[in-house]
Design an enzyme around this catalytic site. Sequence first.
Site, PDB file in Angstrom:
ATOM      1  N   LYS A 197       0.835  -1.200   0.000  1.00 20.45           N
ATOM      2  CA  LYS A 197       0.000   0.000   0.000  1.00 20.45           C
ATOM      3  C   LYS A 197       0.869   1.249   0.000  1.00 20.45           C
ATOM      4  CE  LYS A 197      -1.845   2.622   3.240  1.00 20.45           C
ATOM      5  NZ  LYS A 197      -1.943   3.956   2.613  1.00 20.45           N
ATOM      6  N   GLU A 271      10.554   1.025  10.133  1.00 22.90           N
ATOM      7  CA  GLU A 271      11.519   2.123   9.947  1.00 22.90           C
ATOM      8  C   GLU A 271      10.745   3.410  10.158  1.00 22.90           C
ATOM      9  OE1 GLU A 271      13.131   5.177   8.782  1.00 22.90           O
ATOM     10  OE2 GLU A 271      12.921   4.442   6.727  1.00 22.90           O
ATOM     11  N   CYS A 305      13.379  10.956   6.794  1.00 22.62           N
ATOM     12  CA  CYS A 305      13.420  10.480   8.182  1.00 22.62           C
ATOM     13  C   CYS A 305      14.817  10.593   8.778  1.00 22.62           C
ATOM     14  CB  CYS A 305      12.916   9.043   8.259  1.00 22.62           C
ATOM     15  SG  CYS A 305      13.763   7.918   7.136  1.00 22.62           S
ATOM     16  N   GLU A 402      10.309  15.528  15.584  1.00 25.59           N
ATOM     17  CA  GLU A 402      10.526  15.470  14.135  1.00 25.59           C
ATOM     18  C   GLU A 402       9.568  16.423  13.424  1.00 25.59           C
ATOM     19  OE1 GLU A 402      11.363  12.019  10.872  1.00 25.59           O
ATOM     20  OE2 GLU A 402       9.544  11.791  12.073  1.00 25.59           O
TER      21      GLU A 402
END
Length: 492
Positions: A197, A271, A305, A402
Amino acid sequence: MGKKDLNTGLKLGVDSKWQYSPAPESTSHINLKKKYDLFIDGKWVAPSSGKYFDTINPATEEKIADIAEANEKDVDKAVKAARKAFGPWSKLPAKERAKFIYRIARLIQERAREFSVIESLDGGKAIRESRDVDVPLAAAHFFYNAGWADKLDYAFPGKKPEAIGVAGQIIPWNFPLLMAAWKLAPALACGNTVVLKPAETTPLTALKLAELVQEAGLPDGVVNIVTGAGSTGSSIVNHNDIDKIAFTGSTGVGKIIQKSIVGTNKRATLELGGKAANIIFEDAPIDQAVEGIINGIYFNQGHVCCAGSRLFIEEPVYDQVIRKLKDRINTLIVGDPLDKNTDIGAINSKAQLKTIKDYIKIGKKEGAEFFEGSCSLPSKGFFCKPTLFTGVAQSNKIVQEEIFGPVLAVQTFRSVDEVIKKANNTPYGLSAGVWTDKGSKIFNLTSQMRAGVVWANTYNKFDPASPFGGYKESGFGREGGLHGLSAYLNLN
């Protein structure tokens, strides 16, 4: 003339004496449908609900295509197709599996221009990055893993490598094609079948990849691609006949997935987020380090990331680095992703742009000194200037959380012990960068830093043979190299 990133050789901007704006990359050769169905069991299938959603060009805010919205029933069809295909595919001689994967790699190369333009149209990233990084690396991952398909017995001596079964793979919006390659290639090489997906804001290159799967002649059901929002991903995660979950995305969603599979026999690799430290020592090659800082945080609009979003500068060279960094930021061009001269493209979505702006407001409110590039922004689309904050504290939100945008937080340090302590003082542990002329210093730091990947005198260097992954809230498991293959094998 344009300056080049010393690490990648890519042209990252132009100085004020010379401006050149070539015509944007043409889209006339791009074959896009107005409506995309689900790719299940080797066929294009309408969603059972009949529902479709829009995928938007973030640079123009215009609709590109209608995308099928898969529900639980559609996911079940895809998983059943993958399960049916698993036996024959896993028993196929490894050399034959490798041929299919090689074909996909070659087809990506042959249609590289088309994939590059679609990636920039759908995701907003600069065409130079799509063309020179994403698409070539995607092909490289298929080539690399194809080469291992018939060598797994030698890669894991004393073990009997066997495919796990059906893998459910959920990929993010920041590197759609590349993340699909990271996950599909090792899974297929090991004999698994897949239900994948893509992110709802960037489904197009995954759907184009489905066309290549057809063209390469893969048996029906080996690769299935279903589109939709979070509920579609949840249906994959919670399906009883999925053997392995591979997820790349936010830490928050990763935690939900981890809770969902507790008590099941599902394997998982996650991850997740990052807040990487990029450390500049007094003895570093300063000009090269400045280019590494630029590449570390502003590459792909900061939608990375492993972005070097926390910059630590040793005090004796702080003023010099900041001066050079600000000058360099002022050369960066924010604009049309299809313009070959653009350095920073469009933010992926309106929602993500709001998140970035909210963090910039928080940084100002926390008392940090704010700086942004002098470039102008297009009047339409989701764009953000490259920014940096100086005078930040370790406890500031812009240091700890983040942001996933072109926002850099800068701190100083006086000793190795101090910077190691600061670098490790974050919930994340995905990546880091170290810039110094002393090899011993590099080894000293890397042995003490809790980061899965540490670059020395470079940043954002990737290779299919090198494992990638993190510690702490950056997830677990590795992708790439033999580690990435072992995640798709039972090793008995």
